[in-house]
Write a protein that holds these residues in place. Structure first.
Motif, PDB file in Angstrom:
ATOM      1  N   GLN A   1       0.835  -1.205   0.000  1.00 58.00           N
ATOM      2  CA  GLN A   1       0.000   0.000   0.000  1.00 58.00           C
ATOM      3  C   GLN A   1       0.870   1.255   0.000  1.00 58.00           C
ATOM      4  O   GLN A   1       0.615   2.213  -0.740  1.00 58.00           O
ATOM      5  N   LYS A   2       1.909   1.225   0.807  1.00 59.67           N
ATOM      6  CA  LYS A   2       2.807   2.378   0.888  1.00 59.67           C
ATOM      7  C   LYS A   2       3.549   2.580  -0.426  1.00 59.67           C
ATOM      8  O   LYS A   2       3.758   3.718  -0.873  1.00 59.67           O
TER       9      LYS A   2
ATOM     10  N   GLY B   1       2.429   1.782  -3.399  1.00 58.05           N
ATOM     11  CA  GLY B   1       1.475   2.363  -4.339  1.00 58.05           C
ATOM     12  C   GLY B   1       1.300   3.853  -4.119  1.00 58.05           C
ATOM     13  O   GLY B   1       1.202   4.633  -5.085  1.00 58.05           O
ATOM     14  N   ASP B   2       1.283   4.276  -2.849  1.00 56.08           N
ATOM     15  CA  ASP B   2       1.154   5.706  -2.534  1.00 56.08           C
ATOM     16  C   ASP B   2       2.352   6.492  -3.055  1.00 56.08           C
ATOM     17  O   ASP B   2       2.201   7.601  -3.591  1.00 56.08           O
ATOM     18  N   VAL B   3       3.550   5.904  -2.899  1.00 57.51           N
ATOM     19  CA  VAL B   3       4.769   6.583  -3.354  1.00 57.51           C
ATOM     20  C   VAL B   3       4.751   6.748  -4.874  1.00 57.51           C
ATOM     21  O   VAL B   3       5.066   7.822  -5.409  1.00 57.51           O
TER      22      VAL B   3
ATOM     23  N   GLU C   1       2.172   6.855  -6.822  1.00 60.59           N
ATOM     24  CA  GLU C   1       1.142   7.837  -7.180  1.00 60.59           C
ATOM     25  C   GLU C   1       1.630   9.263  -6.923  1.00 60.59           C
ATOM     26  O   GLU C   1       1.408  10.166  -7.742  1.00 60.59           O
ATOM     27  N   GLN C   2       2.306   9.483  -5.800  1.00 63.59           N
ATOM     28  CA  GLN C   2       2.846  10.816  -5.500  1.00 63.59           C
ATOM     29  C   GLN C   2       3.870  11.227  -6.553  1.00 63.59           C
ATOM     30  O   GLN C   2       3.880  12.371  -7.023  1.00 63.59           O
TER      31      GLN C   2
ATOM     32  N   PRO D   1       8.340  11.987  -2.317  1.00 56.96           N
ATOM     33  CA  PRO D   1       7.999  11.486  -0.981  1.00 56.96           C
ATOM     34  C   PRO D   1       9.158  11.592   0.009  1.00 56.96           C
ATOM     35  O   PRO D   1       8.946  11.605   1.213  1.00 56.96           O
TER      36      PRO D   1
END
Length: 421
Positions: free
Chosen positions: A76-77, A79-81, A83-84, A91
């Motif tokens: 999940q983390k 994927g967030d990175v 996307e950012q 990040p």
């Protein structure tokens, strides 16, 4: 680089290299992987930030029941990175800001902020800074000293106020509503200072209704019988203490001002209260109080201690002013038969009776009691301004007080204009 279908079991089975590092990429999420060191397992993700390839470490991998990120949390983390990065955000900068913020949070403990508050604010702006320091040292620093100030919540404030009110703080002589409310006033000021002047917190963790119990109001209307009872109690107690309370009632000055009265400040029937930084006038301006015959009689009734300047001081502990606090107040209330009043109410008594029935104007009452007029005229106020008006007002009040104490009909009073004439 080897690829592996990463699962929690697979990660646990991976053998750590004796030297160097080995990377395993995930078959499910190709840019995501785990790096093994001789003693570490760290999740990472590879992406592009501003067109450049970047490897971002996500955190330690959790093995068994140990600490760290689970595989699902790491994905999940990752994927967030990604996307950012796709939106042009780095990040690593966000994480650095979070690290810096956490360092700042842990560095600004309540104890450190409390010390700064005393040194940088209270000592410079408050005559009562020693009381603030005592409250912080006794009640609050032992409780919150090592806590980051940003971590203190409203519930924490309520808890410590409960302990103070119940007398459960180590070293506390006694609890009560007043002690809790005094602590609340100091901590409220500290938090506002930390927010408004130091930008250390975003909000103040104190609610509007945290004040404890019912505190005796500063406004208290005394009946003639009650006024007479207090004066008679002063007669009974006598000495420096009784005389000091009579002077409070005759002059309407602040308690600290009357207690610190000095013979060197009296010339004839004028009492000049110094207004410098060491003086007792709250507004730091010289204040002249005309002394009525009744006030001069009270001064004459106390013995003059050789070598001592304070009027209301025994001299046995040096040339120090008399302290009339809760102990003497309790003695008075026992003799009076009522206790719903405080010393400051005697100052209010003078102002109230001057206004009605003596018809003294509010401006003259303020002048009598040394309150600073914020108007343009007030800014040019001289200590001797309104001197005769103040004398007339205090004379009218002293005469009315005589009639109340003697039991005469105080309703038929002499208007101040007749006294002035």
């Amino acid at each position: 680089m080897p690829k592996l279908a990463l699962t929690s079991k697979a990660i646990e089975r991976l053998k750590l290299p004796e030297t160097g590092q080995v990377d395993y990429f995930d078959k499910t999420l190709p840019a995501f992987g785990i790096r093994l060191g001789s003693t570490t397992r760290k999740f990472f993700v590879v992406t592009r930030i501003h067109g450049k390839r970047a490897r971002i470490t996500l955190g330690d991998a959790k093995v068994g029941d140990g600490p760290g990120l689970s595989l699902s949390e790491a994905r999940q983390k990752a994927g967030d990175v990604v996307e950012q990065a796709a939106h042009g955000l780095d990040p690593r900068q966000k994480r650095k800001a979070e690290v810096d913020a956490n360092k700042k949070r842990t560095a600004n403990t309540f104890g450190k902020v409390a010390d700064d508050y005393v040194e940088k604010y209270a000592k410079r702006t408050k005559r009562s800074w020693k009381q603030d320091e005592r409250i912080l040292d006794l009640y609050l620093k032992p409780k919150w000293g090592d806590w980051p100030i940003t971590d203190i919540t409203r519930a924490d404030v309520v808890d410590v106020l409960d302990e103070i009110e119940d007398g459960k703080i180590k070293g506390q002589r006694k609890g009560g509503t007043v002690a809790a409310n005094n602590a609340l006033a100091v901590v409220r000021k500290l938090f506002h200072w930390a927010m408004d002047e130091r930008a250390l917190i975003e909000t103040v963790p104190i609610g509007r209704k945290m004040k404890r119990g019912v505190v005796v109001s500063r406004k208290r209307n005394f009946t003639d019988d009650e006024v007479r009872a207090i004066w008679k109690a002063a007669d009974t107690i006598g000495g420096f203490k009784g005389a000091a309370v009579k002077m409070l009632m005759l002059t309407g000055q602040r308690r600290a001002v009357v207690m610190g009265m000095k013979f060197s400040e009296i010339e004839g029937n004028l009492w000049t209260i110094p207004g410098d930084a060491e003086g007792r006038a709250k507004n730091k301006r010289e204040h002249v109080v005309p002394l009525t015959p009744q006030a001069l009689e009270v001064i004459a009734s106390v013995p003059r201690v050789e070598g001592k300047d304070h009027v209301f001081g025994t001299g046995w502990r040096g040339d120090r002013p008399l302290n009339i606090g809760s102990k003497l107040h309790n003695e008075f209330t026992e003799k009076c038969g009522f206790d719903d009043w405080v010393w400051n109410n005697l100052r209010g008594l003078v102002a109230t009776r001057m206004r009605r029935p003596l018809n003294v104007s509010p401006a003259i009452i303020d002048a009598v009691q040394g309150r600073l007029d914020q108007s343009v005229q007030g800014q040019h106020y001289d200590a001797n301004d309104y001197l005769e008006d103040k004398r007339a007002a205090l004379t009218a009040w002293a005469n009315l007080l005589d009639r109340i104490v003697s039991g005469e009909d105080a309703g038929n009073v002499v208007d101040i204009s007749e006294v002035r004439a």
